[in-house]
Structures are given as C-alpha cells and as structure tokens.
Motif scaffolding. Structure first.
Motif, PDB file in Angstrom:
ATOM      1  N   GLY A  47      -4.794  33.380 -23.773  1.00  0.00           N
ATOM      2  CA  GLY A  47      -4.259  32.277 -24.573  1.00  0.00           C
ATOM      3  C   GLY A  47      -2.743  32.318 -24.641  1.00  0.00           C
ATOM      4  O   GLY A  47      -2.076  31.279 -24.526  1.00  0.00           O
TER       5      GLY A  47
ATOM      6  N   ARG B 219       6.546  24.979 -18.488  1.00  0.00           N
ATOM      7  CA  ARG B 219       6.386  23.775 -17.672  1.00  0.00           C
ATOM      8  C   ARG B 219       7.081  22.594 -18.326  1.00  0.00           C
ATOM      9  O   ARG B 219       7.764  21.814 -17.685  1.00  0.00           O
ATOM     10  CB  ARG B 219       4.904  23.466 -17.470  1.00  0.00           C
ATOM     11  CG  ARG B 219       4.320  24.059 -16.216  1.00  0.00           C
ATOM     12  CD  ARG B 219       3.033  23.359 -15.834  1.00  0.00           C
ATOM     13  NE  ARG B 219       2.116  23.181 -16.937  1.00  0.00           N
ATOM     14  CZ  ARG B 219       1.258  24.113 -17.351  1.00  0.00           C
ATOM     15  NH1 ARG B 219       1.196  25.282 -16.720  1.00  0.00           N
ATOM     16  NH2 ARG B 219       0.457  23.904 -18.371  1.00  0.00           N
TER      17      ARG B 219
ATOM     18  N   ASP C 181       3.527  21.363  -9.943  1.00  0.00           N
ATOM     19  CA  ASP C 181       4.981  21.434 -10.179  1.00  0.00           C
ATOM     20  C   ASP C 181       5.775  21.012  -8.954  1.00  0.00           C
ATOM     21  O   ASP C 181       5.471  21.441  -7.865  1.00  0.00           O
ATOM     22  CB  ASP C 181       5.379  22.873 -10.587  1.00  0.00           C
ATOM     23  CG  ASP C 181       5.064  23.078 -12.063  1.00  0.00           C
ATOM     24  OD1 ASP C 181       5.220  24.219 -12.531  1.00  0.00           O
ATOM     25  OD2 ASP C 181       4.641  22.101 -12.717  1.00  0.00           O
TER      26      ASP C 181
ATOM     27  N   TYR D 297     -13.041  30.410 -27.467  1.00  0.00           N
ATOM     28  CA  TYR D 297     -11.754  30.279 -26.805  1.00  0.00           C
ATOM     29  C   TYR D 297     -11.840  29.327 -25.603  1.00  0.00           C
ATOM     30  O   TYR D 297     -11.011  28.430 -25.441  1.00  0.00           O
ATOM     31  CB  TYR D 297     -11.251  31.655 -26.353  1.00  0.00           C
ATOM     32  CG  TYR D 297     -10.032  31.542 -25.469  1.00  0.00           C
ATOM     33  CD1 TYR D 297      -8.815  31.098 -25.999  1.00  0.00           C
ATOM     34  CD2 TYR D 297     -10.100  31.813 -24.109  1.00  0.00           C
ATOM     35  CE1 TYR D 297      -7.702  30.961 -25.184  1.00  0.00           C
ATOM     36  CE2 TYR D 297      -8.999  31.674 -23.297  1.00  0.00           C
ATOM     37  CZ  TYR D 297      -7.789  31.244 -23.833  1.00  0.00           C
ATOM     38  OH  TYR D 297      -6.700  31.088 -23.043  1.00  0.00           O
TER      39      TYR D 297
ATOM     40  N   SER E 218       3.094  29.546 -20.501  1.00  0.00           N
ATOM     41  CA  SER E 218       3.326  28.826 -19.237  1.00  0.00           C
ATOM     42  C   SER E 218       3.424  27.317 -19.469  1.00  0.00           C
ATOM     43  O   SER E 218       4.215  26.640 -18.815  1.00  0.00           O
ATOM     44  CB  SER E 218       2.224  29.163 -18.224  1.00  0.00           C
ATOM     45  OG  SER E 218       0.976  28.739 -18.731  1.00  0.00           O
TER      46      SER E 218
ATOM     47  N   ILE F  63      -0.640  33.611 -22.473  1.00  0.00           N
ATOM     48  CA  ILE F  63      -0.051  33.198 -21.191  1.00  0.00           C
ATOM     49  C   ILE F  63      -0.136  31.673 -21.034  1.00  0.00           C
ATOM     50  O   ILE F  63       0.808  31.023 -20.564  1.00  0.00           O
ATOM     51  CB  ILE F  63      -0.740  33.913 -20.002  1.00  0.00           C
ATOM     52  CG1 ILE F  63      -0.596  35.426 -20.150  1.00  0.00           C
ATOM     53  CG2 ILE F  63      -0.159  33.459 -18.673  1.00  0.00           C
ATOM     54  CD1 ILE F  63      -1.322  36.237 -19.080  1.00  0.00           C
ATOM     55  N   ARG F  64      -1.266  31.119 -21.493  1.00  0.00           N
ATOM     56  CA  ARG F  64      -1.412  29.660 -21.390  1.00  0.00           C
ATOM     57  C   ARG F  64      -0.332  28.946 -22.191  1.00  0.00           C
ATOM     58  O   ARG F  64       0.320  28.014 -21.713  1.00  0.00           O
ATOM     59  CB  ARG F  64      -2.795  29.236 -21.924  1.00  0.00           C
ATOM     60  CG  ARG F  64      -3.797  28.962 -20.840  1.00  0.00           C
ATOM     61  CD  ARG F  64      -5.148  28.716 -21.432  1.00  0.00           C
ATOM     62  NE  ARG F  64      -5.299  27.367 -21.962  1.00  0.00           N
ATOM     63  CZ  ARG F  64      -6.165  27.040 -22.936  1.00  0.00           C
ATOM     64  NH1 ARG F  64      -6.906  27.972 -23.477  1.00  0.00           N
ATOM     65  NH2 ARG F  64      -6.261  25.805 -23.349  1.00  0.00           N
TER      66      ARG F  64
ATOM     67  N   ILE G  22      -5.160  27.758 -14.242  1.00  0.00           N
ATOM     68  CA  ILE G  22      -5.065  27.244 -15.600  1.00  0.00           C
ATOM     69  C   ILE G  22      -3.643  27.344 -16.150  1.00  0.00           C
ATOM     70  O   ILE G  22      -3.203  26.512 -16.930  1.00  0.00           O
ATOM     71  CB  ILE G  22      -6.080  27.975 -16.504  1.00  0.00           C
ATOM     72  CG1 ILE G  22      -6.220  27.260 -17.847  1.00  0.00           C
ATOM     73  CG2 ILE G  22      -5.725  29.438 -16.696  1.00  0.00           C
ATOM     74  CD1 ILE G  22      -7.386  27.725 -18.688  1.00  0.00           C
ATOM     75  N   PHE G  23      -2.910  28.393 -15.699  1.00  0.00           N
ATOM     76  CA  PHE G  23      -1.545  28.577 -16.191  1.00  0.00           C
ATOM     77  C   PHE G  23      -0.575  27.623 -15.502  1.00  0.00           C
ATOM     78  O   PHE G  23       0.561  27.478 -15.916  1.00  0.00           O
ATOM     79  CB  PHE G  23      -1.098  30.029 -15.969  1.00  0.00           C
ATOM     80  CG  PHE G  23      -2.037  31.023 -16.601  1.00  0.00           C
ATOM     81  CD1 PHE G  23      -2.337  30.942 -17.964  1.00  0.00           C
ATOM     82  CD2 PHE G  23      -2.628  32.032 -15.844  1.00  0.00           C
ATOM     83  CE1 PHE G  23      -3.207  31.860 -18.548  1.00  0.00           C
ATOM     84  CE2 PHE G  23      -3.488  32.937 -16.429  1.00  0.00           C
ATOM     85  CZ  PHE G  23      -3.788  32.857 -17.784  1.00  0.00           C
ATOM     86  N   ARG G  24      -1.004  27.032 -14.414  1.00  0.00           N
ATOM     87  CA  ARG G  24      -0.126  26.135 -13.655  1.00  0.00           C
ATOM     88  C   ARG G  24      -0.547  24.687 -13.819  1.00  0.00           C
ATOM     89  O   ARG G  24      -0.150  23.831 -13.037  1.00  0.00           O
ATOM     90  CB  ARG G  24      -0.187  26.517 -12.168  1.00  0.00           C
ATOM     91  CG  ARG G  24       0.308  27.923 -11.941  1.00  0.00           C
ATOM     92  CD  ARG G  24       0.197  28.280 -10.475  1.00  0.00           C
ATOM     93  NE  ARG G  24       0.687  29.640 -10.271  1.00  0.00           N
ATOM     94  CZ  ARG G  24       0.482  30.327  -9.180  1.00  0.00           C
ATOM     95  NH1 ARG G  24      -0.183  29.778  -8.168  1.00  0.00           N
ATOM     96  NH2 ARG G  24       0.943  31.541  -9.067  1.00  0.00           N
TER      97      ARG G  24
END
Lengths: 525, 237
Positions: free
Chosen positions: A509, A519, B237, B178, A515, A511-512, B94-96
């Motif tokens: 979570g 962005r 991106d 989560y 990031s 890191i989400r 998911i992070f991107r």
C-alpha cells in the motif's frame, strides 16, 4: 431490492427456526421444584417408642438397652453386624492386591495415623460398646450402640476414652424412648469431628452443617430443603449408601447427585455434555470449609516439645491449634478452592506393612485412580491433606506409633513423648518389625469433596477453568481444554501469518501511495 | 468505452455480506473461546459461536445451490492462463498505473489469482472449518440433542485444525480488505459489491441486465470465449 428483502426474510426465518428447534426443553425446572416439594414432606413414624413398656425402665448398662431393642427388632442386629459402621472394614477387590479386607485395622491415614493400639480412645466413634484391642466385643450383639445413631432427644453422648460406652450422665431410659430416624446430629457427632476436632479431616463436613445456611449447603439449609444425611445416604438393611475413599476401594454403593437430579439436569445441553467428564461437585462446590477452617497440613516431626517438662499448645486467632506437643504443628485453611483429580471410583491405599522405597516425592496414603483416557473417570474436587509422619528408613514402612494410653510408661507418645519407644510398642502391637530408627516423610491423603453444594448462582463459571491464566484445572494436563490449552506451533505460525499479511499489505500500500504521488507530480510538471 | 454493468446479483451480494458478517462474528467469538481475550464472557461466546455456526452452514447450503443452479461455480475453476501477467501486475504494474491484465466481465469476474484463492477458500479452508466445527460440537457427547457420540478420544486434533483454519481466515480477510482497494478507484470494488453495478469495458452484446436466465451450459461456453488473452503490462508514463 424486493428480492434482497425476500431472501433476508427467508434466511432469518430459517435461522430462527433452527434456534427454536435446538433450544433446550425446559424440563429441569419442574424436576427441581418436584424435588423441593418432596423435601417438605414430613416423615411420620409408625410407632411411638415412648409407649413401649420394655423401654420404660431404668437401664443400668447400655447393653441392656440394646437387648431391649433386639427384643422387638429381632433380626436387626444381624444387619448391623454385617455393616461397615460396625466392622470398620470391608471386603474389597483392589487391583494388584486381589480380594482383601480393608479397614481401620490395616489402612493408615496421615492425621492420627491409625487405630491399632489406640482403640480405647478411637472407640468414641464406633457404633459399639466396650471396645478392646483384641476386638472381642465385636462378636456380641448387645455391644451394638443403637442409640448413637437413633437418639432423637439430642442428649445421648459417648464418654471420652471409655471404649465407646455412653457418658455416665446420659439418661438411658429417656434416650431409649426417643429413638427414631437418624438426624443430622446423630451422624455429625462422629463424621464432623474425624481426626480429633471439628472439620479436621473432611473440610466439607463440620459443625456448621448441623444447621447450615443456604450459602453453606443448599441441600441441608434449614431455611431451604433441610435435608438430613440419610435422605441421600439411604440405607438398605442398615447398609448406608455413600462412602469416603480414605478407606473404600471399589466403585459400588456410592451415593450420588444423580440419584435425585438425573444425569442431564441442566437446561443448557452444553452443560449436560460436561457431565460426561466432570462430576457435579466440580462446578457446584466452588469452595469448602466455608464457615470453619479445616486442617491442611500436619507435621508430626515437631511433636514432643515440652515447656518445663509439660506439653503445651498454641492457637491461631480463630482458636485452631497451630501446635500441640502431642501431635506437632498444623496449618489450617478456610474458604478453600478444591484441588481437582480424575477419579473412576476405585482407589488403593497404603496398608500396614507396605514398603515404600521412593521417598523423594510425597507418599500417597490413598491413591484415587483415574485419567482422561479412562471412560469411567470424571474430574472431581478434592481436599489434599499433606503431612510429615514417622517412617522406618530401614524396613521402609510407615510407622504405626502407640499414641494413647491411660498411664505414663506404657510407651504411648502422648504420655512419654519418646518416638523410638512409641514406634517400637506401636509396631509390636500390629505385628510388624521396627528397626529402632525413625525419620519423617511427606505424605498426601486425598479426600473427595461432596458436600457444601452452593446455590446454583454461585457455581463455578466457565472461565474459571477455560482460561490460560490460573485455571482451576491447571493441574490436570492429560487432555486438551479450549482456552486453557494452545498448540504453541499453530498459535505462533498463525500470528506470524497475520503479521506477514499486515506487513505485506502495509508495504504494498505504501509503495502504491508513493508511486501514484510521484506520477501525479510527474504529470504536473 | 465504459459502461455500467450489473455484475453482482442480489443473492450474490446478500450471500457475500452475510458471510462477511458471520466470518467476523465467528472469528471474534472464536478467538474469545480460544482464550485470546474476554468480551462476551466465555459461556455467551460459546453459545453465540454455535448459533452463528448453524447460520453459516445454512448460508453455505443456499450458496452451494445458487452456485450450481446458476452455473456461477465455473467462475471459480482455477486456471493458469494469464496467471504470470496477474502476478506481474500486483508486483510491478500496479505501481505504474498499468491496466488490469485480466478483463473483468459478467461471465468472468475473477482474475486467475482470485480464482485460485477463492477456490482454495471454498474447497479447503471453509470445509475444514465446517467439518472441524461440527466435530468440535459432536465429537464425544452422546447427550447432545440425542446425537450418538462419535467417540473420538480427544478434542485436541479437532481444535488444532479449527484454530489453524481460523488464522488462515484472518489472514485472508486482511489481504482481501486490502486488495479490494486495487480496483479502478480504491472504492470501485466496494461500491460494486454494495450496489451490484460496476463500470466495465464494454463487450459483446451483454448489457447491464441480469443474466439469470442464461443456462449453466451456455454461461460456461461464454466464459471460455470471453477469456481474455494476456495483455502486456504497459507503462503509460
């Protein structure tokens, strides 16, 4: 939306239906009230003994009263002479010993140790007259003391150290004309004072039980059911149901709660299920010795101290002896929580002449058998009386000392205060060797607690056993009990799994969030 | 092009939320019985736990009927297709802000990882809990409701399985709570499970209407057709 409501209704109706179906049926309430009603029925005797001419005379000897009794009750003496109240022993089968006679002549205790050689004093609690060391009095039916159990005038008493004969002050004629069913006082005069004083031995049988309050004993309470001992300890041919495992060995003739209450007396079935492994007494007797203290520890090794050559005593603030020159040091306890053991109704005993090689742990004077894996065993509450008592390290036998005598010089410890001499005389009396050496070893005696049943509101609560923090059953470790027991492996693996899940979720979570922030910043630029 | 699609039927939502409540309640009372804390009181905790257990068993009976009568069970058949892409998505994509590699449709609501986990839950963890739970109630006692005792010597193995399953369910709930935030927006999945509707990529002729008339066999055929091929995780991106 309508469908959801419909489904909800169906679902909850089903649940309500199941709960109603599984709900305990309310029979027990009526059983208890039936029992209460029954206890109010008064016993009306079919005869009035004051109208019998055979009893309307002056009796010079107690034996003459017995003769008068037998003149009408022509066969009763045979029943009495076959009973354990008379014989002070029973024929028992004990695993490893076979069929033997166990009784006060060969089983020891860790209070006054044993009867042998001390008959004259001990006979105060025998239902007979004229007891001697050779027990010749036991064969004569006129020596039966009918009155000690059947006197309803409450004026009868046995004399001290008179071999079981009545106190000279007793009006035997008046007592003989008052006889009836045994009352609490008839039983209590012996069974409340075992061990040489009130509540010394049992812990749950003592003088407050003559007229107890509901809090002390819900069955015998004067303002409640007011039951007499013989209401539960019913008799057949003068053989009374119920016995104590200080002497008894076999699972028979026991008096039980189930006699009246059945095996499934609770409204909640989960409580009834417990009766498979847990005796009624375990939950319904949360404490014992509620009014007066009971002896918990007896150290014979300190006995014999004298002040100016004379025996002395010290008492605590409640008047309980803490030291007696003749007996040693004592500890007492009041409002005690019982200890708990598995018990299947059979027991073994230390018998005179048994040898004990391992004295590193306390010797069990009586061993009550049972375990979780034994289907006949239930958890019962017990008082464990601990003692230090004389032992011959050479013959490896417990010593039966000579304690009581009328005069000095006969070797009795209570007169001469000489352990070596008292041991030599005592062991000679029972026909066993004595090496001349004596020491003291730790012993334990187990007394099942069956009386002083509390009102149901005061029963032991689930959490008092089902907890890992001071469970009443902390000492019984041969089975798994929810809440008390855990598998350390499963619990730590489970906690680790939860910790890893939380940590993983937290890291992922974070890191989400990080990031996506980056962005957005990148997009803004 | 996105379109509002009716994806969770009314029974499904009712089942989900009732099950959620029961699992929470069973877990809470269960860990009190385990001795982890005191809240209801031991006797009450046991009584409530048993009642909730019966409710849960009834719910499961309804749910099994629903799964088979609607053919929804096929949604839970585990598959290896696309599983690598799905793992990659959770670990990297998911992070991107990469798109979900598995397209969510009415006939294929679950990604391969979900299929695996939910199938495990339904076929392993819940059955273990139900069976060990019933054994816990009836393992020994002949008196209980007149049921003849099973005469199992010790409750210990039963209790240990039951406890292990409980820990697994707690971990599942944590991760589940989560992961439902990983939808299009953090609240997308939650809203969908409450209202039944979710904005999905438009596909075929399927409209936002209910599909309960679709027979099991047809639905199965549809599922295999609508299985979406793996999409490479694209960095936008």
């Amino acid at each position: 939306m309508k469908k959801i409501i419909g489904l909800l209704v169906v679902f909850f109706l089903t649940i309500v239906g199941v709960i109603l179906f599984l709900r305990p049926k309310e029979i027990p309430q009526t059983l208890t009230s039936q029992l209460k009603e029954k206890s109010t029925e008064k016993h009306i005797p079919s005869v009035d003994h004051s109208k019998f001419t055979v009893l309307k005379k002056k009796f010079s000897r107690a034996q003459d009263v017995t003769e008068a009794c037998i003149s009408c009750h022509t066969e009763t003496h045979k029943e009495v002479m076959a009973s354990s109240h008379w014989n002070w022993q029973r024929e028992e089968y004990v695993k490893g010993r076979g069929i033997i006679h166990i009784g006060k002549h060969n089983a020891l205790n860790n209070f006054c140790i044993g009867v042998e050689g001390n008959e004259k004093s001990c006979a105060k609690c025998h239902i007979g007259f004229g007891m001697t060391a050779d027990l010749s009095s036991f064969t004569d039916s006129t020596n039966i003391d009918c009155l000690v159990c059947h006197d309803n005038s409450e004026t009868y008493a046995k004399g001290a150290e008179m071999s079981g004969d009545p106190d000279p002050s007793v009006d035997l004629s008046a007592v003989a004309q008052s006889v009836g069913l045994p009352k609490r006082s008839n039983c209590g005069v012996c069974h409340f004072y075992g061990g040489g004083g009130n509540n010394v031995k049992h812990g749950d049988l003592e003088k407050s039980m003559f007229e107890p309050s509901k809090e002390v004993d819900v069955h015998m309470a004067v303002e409640g059911s007011n039951l007499a001992c013989v209401d539960c300890h019913t008799a057949e041919n003068h053989n009374l149901k119920g016995k104590i495992y200080s002497l008894s060995s076999m699972n028979r003739d026991r008096s039980s709660c189930e006699q009246c209450h059945t095996e499934a007396p609770h409204a909640a079935s989960i409580l009834n299920e417990h009766t498979l492994k847990v005796a009624c007494q375990t939950c319904h007797i949360p404490t014992y010795a509620k009014v007066n203290a009971t002896k918990t520890d007896w150290d014979w090794s300190t006995a014999g101290e004298l002040h100016d050559g004379k025996p002395f005593e010290t008492d605590d603030k409640d008047g309980n002896h803490t030291y007696l020159s003749i007996k040693g040091s004592f500890k007492w306890g009041k409002n005690l929580k019982p200890e708990y053991i598995w018990f299947n109704g059979t027991a073994d005993h230390y018998l005179l002449g048994d040898t004990v090689s391992d004295t590193s742990k306390p010797l069990e004077i009586n061993t009550l058998n049972g375990s979780y894996s034994d289907p006949d065993s239930k958890i019962i509450p017990v008082k464990i009386h601990r003692a230090k008592q004389p032992y011959d390290p050479v013959t490896k036998m417990l010593i039966q000392p000579k304690l009581f005598a009328d005069e000095k010089g006969e070797g009795a410890f209570w007169k001469d205060f000489d352990w070596a001499r008292a041991s030599a005389v005592g062991m000679k009396d029972v026909g066993l060797p004595f090496s001349g050496k004596y020491t003291f070893i730790n012993t334990e005696m187990t007394w099942p607690i069956n009386h002083m049943v509390a009102p149901k509101e005061e029963s032991v609560k689930c959490i008092e056993c089902h907890t890992n923090n001071g469970s009443r059953l902390a000492g019984l470790n041969d089975f798994y009990m929810p809440a008390r027991d855990h598998s350390p492996f499963i619990d730590s693996a489970g906690i680790l799994l939860i910790a890893v899940s939380l940590l993983g979720v937290f890291i992922h979570g974070s890191i989400r969030v990080y990031s996506s922030k980056k962005r957005k910043e990148g997009g803004a630029k | 092009m996105k379109k509002q699609v009716y994806i969770y039927k009314s029974f499904e939502r009712f089942w989900h939320w009732t099950q959620a409540f029961l699992i929470f309640f069973l877990g809470f009372t269960g860990f009190e019985i385990h001795g982890s804390f005191t809240f209801f009181g031991y006797q009450n905790a046991v009584e409530y736990h048993n009642i909730a257990a019966y409710a849960f068993i009834i719910l499961i009976a309804f749910a099994i009927f629903w799964h088979f009568s609607t053919g929804e069970w096929k949604q839970y058949v585990p598959t290896l297709t696309n599983i690598k892409a799905q793992i990659n998505f959770y670990l990297i994509g998911i992070f991107r802000d990469a798109p979900h590699p598995t397209k969510k449709t009415v006939l294929s609501k679950l990604n391969p990882l979900q299929r695996l986990v939910y199938a495990g839950l339904k076929l392993l963890v819940i059955p273990v809990m139900v069976i060990s739970g019933l054994l816990y109630m009836f393992y020994r006692y002949p008196q209980a409701g007149g049921v003849v005792g099973l005469d199992i010597n010790s409750v210990e193995p039963i209790a240990l399985f039951h406890t292990a399953g409980a820990f697994a369910l707690v971990a599942f709930v944590i991760v589940h709570l989560y992961l439902i935030t990983t939808g299009h927006k953090p609240t997308t999945n939650l809203k969908a499970m409450i209202t039944g509707y979710e904005d999905l990529e438009e596909e075929e002729s399927e409209k936002g209407s209910e599909i309960k008339e679709v027979a099991g066999a047809e639905a199965a055929a549809d599922i295999s057709e609508t299985e979406t091929p793996a999409l490479p995780a694209k960095n936008l991106d």
